[in-house]
Design a protein around this motif. Structure first.
Motif, PDB file in Angstrom:
ATOM      1  N   ILE A 241      30.556  33.904  63.789  1.00  0.00           N
ATOM      2  CA  ILE A 241      31.163  35.049  64.465  1.00  0.00           C
ATOM      3  C   ILE A 241      30.060  35.898  65.097  1.00  0.00           C
TER       4      ILE A 241
ATOM      5  N   MET B 122      36.174  41.275  68.326  1.00  0.00           N
ATOM      6  CA  MET B 122      36.847  40.041  67.944  1.00  0.00           C
ATOM      7  C   MET B 122      37.911  39.620  68.957  1.00  0.00           C
TER       8      MET B 122
ATOM      9  N   ILE C 287      40.857  40.888  69.708  1.00  0.00           N
ATOM     10  CA  ILE C 287      42.191  40.836  69.119  1.00  0.00           C
ATOM     11  C   ILE C 287      43.204  41.320  70.144  1.00  0.00           C
TER      12      ILE C 287
ATOM     13  N   LEU D 114      47.443  39.202  62.911  1.00  0.00           N
ATOM     14  CA  LEU D 114      46.697  37.994  63.235  1.00  0.00           C
ATOM     15  C   LEU D 114      45.816  37.651  62.041  1.00  0.00           C
TER      16      LEU D 114
ATOM     17  N   LEU E  63      42.789  35.022  60.351  1.00  0.00           N
ATOM     18  CA  LEU E  63      41.696  34.111  60.661  1.00  0.00           C
ATOM     19  C   LEU E  63      40.974  33.790  59.361  1.00  0.00           C
TER      20      LEU E  63
ATOM     21  N   LEU F 246      37.775  32.445  57.343  1.00  0.00           N
ATOM     22  CA  LEU F 246      36.328  32.281  57.499  1.00  0.00           C
ATOM     23  C   LEU F 246      35.760  31.497  56.328  1.00  0.00           C
TER      24      LEU F 246
ATOM     25  N   PRO G 104      34.603  30.886  61.685  1.00  0.00           N
ATOM     26  CA  PRO G 104      36.039  30.604  61.674  1.00  0.00           C
ATOM     27  C   PRO G 104      36.290  29.161  61.255  1.00  0.00           C
TER      28      PRO G 104
ATOM     29  N   THR H 218      39.600  27.985  60.912  1.00  0.00           N
ATOM     30  CA  THR H 218      40.872  27.587  61.513  1.00  0.00           C
ATOM     31  C   THR H 218      41.012  28.312  62.843  1.00  0.00           C
ATOM     32  N   GLN H 219      41.962  27.874  63.619  1.00  0.00           N
ATOM     33  CA  GLN H 219      42.341  28.646  64.790  1.00  0.00           C
ATOM     34  C   GLN H 219      43.025  29.929  64.309  1.00  0.00           C
ATOM     35  N   PRO H 220      42.981  31.021  65.086  1.00  0.00           N
ATOM     36  CA  PRO H 220      43.713  32.228  64.689  1.00  0.00           C
ATOM     37  C   PRO H 220      45.189  31.920  64.480  1.00  0.00           C
TER      38      PRO H 220
END
Length: 318
Positions: A12, A112, A114, A119, A121, A123, A128, A130-132
């Motif tokens: 990130i 981020m 957003i 949402l 996410l 970590l 990350p 996974t996808q959001p």
């Protein structure tokens, strides 16, 4: 609800965060803050960029589930964040929920990127995994999602746990504060997975299942370890070519289904075997069906995709 496989796409970027004072009063005790002053031992309220950095760093120990919400603008998103906190707490350190009120920390929301709330996410190792995941999930859907994440963690040998964020006051027995790194029942199987020893993991999980057939986590671990065992060293392109050339070859089709499952293409894996059941008969049909049931166990029998695939399987059989 779809499940994305774990990956490590990149760390990130925190460079966009501007150093700003936290919102007055602090987020943890503010009205509408889902954490409610850390009502769960495995949840934190992110009040500023330092708290966000700490949450990212905590993912080096075990997964952190970031939840972005807007308490003042969207009470529904605050409820969704509260639900994530509740479910994360049920896993006793397997996950840490980090709750971010974008109304109070706009600099984090901007960094981020957003665009909507709520949402989620996930970590791992500061990145990350996974996808959001947009939108509010029900408690049952969240439990299914966390169950899937837990199974994938086990399959990948990721066994760390977070320390509780609340506990006895200073001066209490330190030994009582210590959390085991992992459930000792699964330690041998998880150690085998960490050593890339799928055979050993299968043997250890089998012992647990033999001792307690009702142990759903052991059964799921065994099923996933068997998938890893079957796909070890397999060339994906060659496997797909073989399956395309022999659409009714049970061994070729089940191998690609295993690979699809590991790649996160759960529906593709299920559909491949359901269609194989439709086309085959006798021993070949039984083998395809038994293999599919094993994949159901690996994903989790409460997963909506499994429930849907069971209905499709029944239709294919009868």
């Amino acid at each position: 609800m779809t499940q994305q496989p774990f990956s490590r796409p990149g760390a990130i970027d925190l460079s966009g965060l501007k150093r700003q004072p936290p919102a007055s009063g602090g987020a943890a005790g503010a009205p509408g803050a889902p954490a409610g002053g850390a009502s769960s031992a495995y949840a934190v309220q992110v009040a500023d960029e330092q708290g966000f950095q700490a949450a990212v760093e905590a993912s080096m120990t075990a997964p952190v589930v970031l939840v972005f919400y807007a308490a003042s603008q969207s009470p529904e998103s605050a409820t969704a964040a509260r639900d994530v906190e509740t479910v994360a707490g049920e896993y006793e350190g397997r996950f840490l929920a980090a709750l971010v009120d974008v109304d109070r920390t706009p600099q984090i929301a901007q960094a981020m990127q957003i665009q909507q709330v709520p949402l989620m996410l996930v970590l791992i190792d500061g990145r990350p995994a996974t996808q959001p995941i947009p939108g509010a999930l029900s408690l049952d859907e969240l439990r299914t999602l966390f169950n899937q994440l837990g199974q994938q963690l086990t399959a990948q040998g990721i066994t760390g746990r977070h320390q509780p964020r609340t506990g006895p006051p200073a001066g209490a027995d330190e030994a009582a504060d210590e959390q085991p790194a992992a459930d000792p029942r699964y330690a041998a199987a998880q150690a085998a997975l960490e050593a890339d020893d799928a055979d050993g993991a299968v043997a250890e999980y089998q012992k647990l299942v033999d001792a307690n057939p009702a142990d759903a986590e052991a059964a799921a671990g065994l099923a996933m370890a068997r998938v890893l065992q079957r796909t070890r060293g397999v060339d994906l392109t060659a496997a797909r070519d073989a399956a395309a050339a022999s659409p009714d070859d049970v061994e070729a089709q089940t191998l690609v289904a295993d690979l699809d499952l590991l790649g996160g293409h759960v529906d593709d894996a299920f559909n491949r075997l359901i269609e194989l059941v439709r086309r085959t008969s006798d021993k070949e049909r039984d083998a395809a069906r038994e293999h599919l049931l094993g994949l159901f166990a690996a994903v989790g029998n409460d997963d909506p995709r499994v429930i849907r695939a069971r209905q499709q399987l029944a239709s294919a059989l009868f």
